[in-house]
Design a protein around this motif. Structure first.
Motif, mmCIF file in Angstrom:
data_model
loop_
_atom_site.group_PDB
_atom_site.id
_atom_site.type_symbol
_atom_site.label_atom_id
_atom_site.label_comp_id
_atom_site.label_asym_id
_atom_site.label_seq_id
_atom_site.Cartn_x
_atom_site.Cartn_y
_atom_site.Cartn_z
ATOM 1 N N GLY A 169 -8.575 9.506 13.666
ATOM 2 C CA GLY A 169 -7.446 8.637 13.391
ATOM 3 C C GLY A 169 -6.658 9.063 12.168
ATOM 4 N N LYS A 170 -5.437 8.543 12.085
ATOM 5 C CA LYS A 170 -4.547 8.818 10.959
ATOM 6 C C LYS A 170 -3.856 7.540 10.542
ATOM 7 C CE LYS A 170 -0.556 11.642 9.574
ATOM 8 N NZ LYS A 170 0.433 12.675 10.024
ATOM 9 N N ILE A 171 -3.800 7.292 9.242
ATOM 10 C CA ILE A 171 -3.111 6.132 8.679
ATOM 11 C C ILE A 171 -1.825 6.631 8.027
ATOM 12 C CG2 ILE A 171 -3.222 4.280 6.959
ATOM 13 C CD1 ILE A 171 -6.357 4.545 7.301
ATOM 14 N N VAL A 172 -0.717 6.008 8.387
ATOM 15 C CA VAL A 172 0.581 6.373 7.825
ATOM 16 C C VAL A 172 1.103 5.187 7.030
ATOM 17 C CG1 VAL A 172 2.909 7.226 8.276
ATOM 18 C CG2 VAL A 172 1.015 7.898 9.783
ATOM 19 N N GLY A 173 0.930 5.236 5.681
ATOM 20 C CA GLY A 173 1.429 4.204 4.792
ATOM 21 C C GLY A 173 2.533 4.756 3.907
ATOM 22 N N VAL A 174 2.546 4.343 2.651
ATOM 23 C CA VAL A 174 3.571 4.786 1.715
ATOM 24 C C VAL A 174 2.918 5.122 0.379
ATOM 25 C CG1 VAL A 174 5.707 4.187 0.496
ATOM 26 C CG2 VAL A 174 5.313 3.342 2.831
ATOM 27 N N ASP A 175 3.192 6.326 -0.133
ATOM 28 C CA ASP A 175 2.693 6.704 -1.463
ATOM 29 C C ASP A 175 3.368 5.865 -2.549
ATOM 30 O OD1 ASP A 175 1.353 8.644 -0.085
ATOM 31 O OD2 ASP A 175 2.073 10.320 -1.294
ATOM 32 N N ALA A 176 2.682 5.721 -3.679
ATOM 33 C CA ALA A 176 3.261 5.002 -4.822
ATOM 34 C C ALA A 176 2.613 5.484 -6.107
ATOM 35 C CB ALA A 176 3.087 3.497 -4.670
ATOM 36 N N HIS A 177 3.312 5.252 -7.220
ATOM 37 C CA HIS A 177 2.748 5.543 -8.536
ATOM 38 C C HIS A 177 1.611 4.561 -8.814
ATOM 39 C CE1 HIS A 177 2.421 6.029 -12.872
ATOM 40 N NE2 HIS A 177 3.229 7.104 -12.799
ATOM 41 N N ILE A 225 -1.724 8.754 -8.292
ATOM 42 C CA ILE A 225 -0.920 8.536 -7.083
ATOM 43 C C ILE A 225 -1.720 7.700 -6.094
ATOM 44 C CG2 ILE A 225 0.189 9.621 -5.096
ATOM 45 C CD1 ILE A 225 0.702 12.063 -6.817
ATOM 46 N N ILE A 226 -1.137 6.625 -5.638
ATOM 47 C CA ILE A 226 -1.743 5.815 -4.577
ATOM 48 C C ILE A 226 -1.395 6.474 -3.243
ATOM 49 C CG2 ILE A 226 -1.705 3.584 -3.400
ATOM 50 C CD1 ILE A 226 -1.014 2.343 -6.148
#
Length: 368
Positions: A169-177, A225-226
């Motif tokens: 599986g792959k999770i596609v979220g959003v990077d953040a500081h 990095i989150i």
């Protein structure tokens, strides 16, 4: 060189020259050379690895299968192809049986299948698609068993493997500081939720089953990095095929729910689904008779039920008319199957080859 020495030499060659699924090129070439040296008719395939050899004569076919691929795993700190599942032994045992039987006369064709990619779960399908089991009435396999299942020189006429499936599986979220978590969608939170979700997959305690994460990865070298992206893998097993199918549907439903909960995209793909064993009573009885001709009755153990899986059982799912059983061999195996340091007493291989030859004789002389 004696027959027993030859079997052990074959084993040592395959053990030393392990190759992973679909890359068993040198292994296939070695098998072909052995057949040429023995004067055995064989065929290979233009588009996949593996080999099929035949002796005897007749429209009805009795077959014996060995898997030929190795695992890719870390051994002593480095990754390599490794026969920790014992397929090197399986090849040596089946070759030993062929060596014993090749001068005998049979009114049926005896087919020896050296199948690639068992560890990928799709090698049997490839062989079926290429006609390897056409005309086969009885099919036998063989596998070493952990010491807790079979002690040295003990044999079983059938292994009842469970069903298994593997998800990537792959999770596609959003990077953040790291200082602004509210601006991202943290894939690690999602991984934790998936891991906890697996603890809520319940079935009757009378139905053997398990589901667990076997791989996860998120983030890089930067610790501030989150990570929005992550990958994961799930291994799910059940003793019965219908339980595994129900588990598959439940996992997909819960993965969709987690994706909605965290407002991320979760993508997945089932890499393979290996069915549970459909053991033929007739084939298991022929195996029992063949084993009993070689060993003491006290060394013949009951049929084995195990949570492990094997794509050998794909043959009977796709060809229900084929009567099949996989023979278990005790070899004082330590560490267990798939452990990088798996080891066993190789002196069992010549006797196991005699057992397989005896089983094939019984099947060849049986009447439908």
């Amino acid at each position: 060189m004696t027959r027993d020495q030859q079997i052990l030499e074959w084993y040592q060659h395959f053990h030393t020259n392990a190759e992973i699924s679909w890359k068993e090129i040198k292994t296939t070439n070695k098998l072909a050379q052995i057949m040429e040296d023995l004067g055995i008719h064989y065929r290979t395939f233009e588009d996949v690895t593996g080999l099929v050899a035949e002796i005897g004569d007749g429209e009805e076919v009795v077959a014996l299968r060995a898997d030929i691929d190795a695992l890719w795993q870390e051994v002593n700190g480095s990754y390599q192809a490794n026969h920790s599942c014992g397929h090197d032994a399986n090849m040596a045992m089946v070759l030993g049986a062929l060596l014993e039987l090749k001068e005998e006369k049979f009114n049926k064709t005896l087919r020896f299948i050296f199948q690639p990619a068992e560890e990928k779960g799709n090698g049997a399908n490839a062989m079926i698609d290429r006609g390897v089991v056409d005309g086969v009435t009885h099919l036998f396999g063989v596998h070493l068993r952990p010491a807790e299942e079979l002690k040295y020189a003990k044999f079983s006429s059938a292994i009842h493997h469970g069903a298994a499936m593997f998800l990537q599986g792959k999770i596609v979220g959003v990077d953040a500081h790291g200082a602004r978590p509210h601006q991202g969608k943290n894939s690690i939170d999602v991984l934790v939720a998936i891991h906890q979700m697996l603890k809520t997959v319940y079935y009757s305690p009378f139905e053997s089953h398990s589901v667990k994460m076997t791989n996860m990865h998120a983030g890089g070298d930067s610790l501030n990095i989150i990570p929005g992206q992550a990958t994961f893998a799930i291994d799910a097993r059940a003793q019965k095929n219908h339980v595994l199918e129900e588990m598959k549907e439940q996992l997909e439903r819960k993965l969709r729910a987690i994706g909605q909960l965290f407002d991320v995209t979760i993508e997945w793909e089932w890499q393979d689904i290996t069915p549970g064993a459909e053991v033929s009573t007739e084939a298991a009885e022929l195996a029992r008779q063949g084993i009993a001709d070689v060993i003491d009755e006290a060394d013949l153990e009951p049929e084995i039920h195990t949570s492990g899986s094997d794509d050998f059982h794909v043959y009977t799912i796709r060809r229900p008319d084929v009567k099949a059983a996989m023979i278990g061999v005790g070899a004082n195996m330590t560490h267990g199957l798939h452990h990088p340091e798996m080891a066993f007493d190789t002196t069992i291989l010549p006797q196991a080859a005699k057992v397989l030859a005896s089983v094939m004789r019984h099947a060849a002389n049986s009447h439908k």
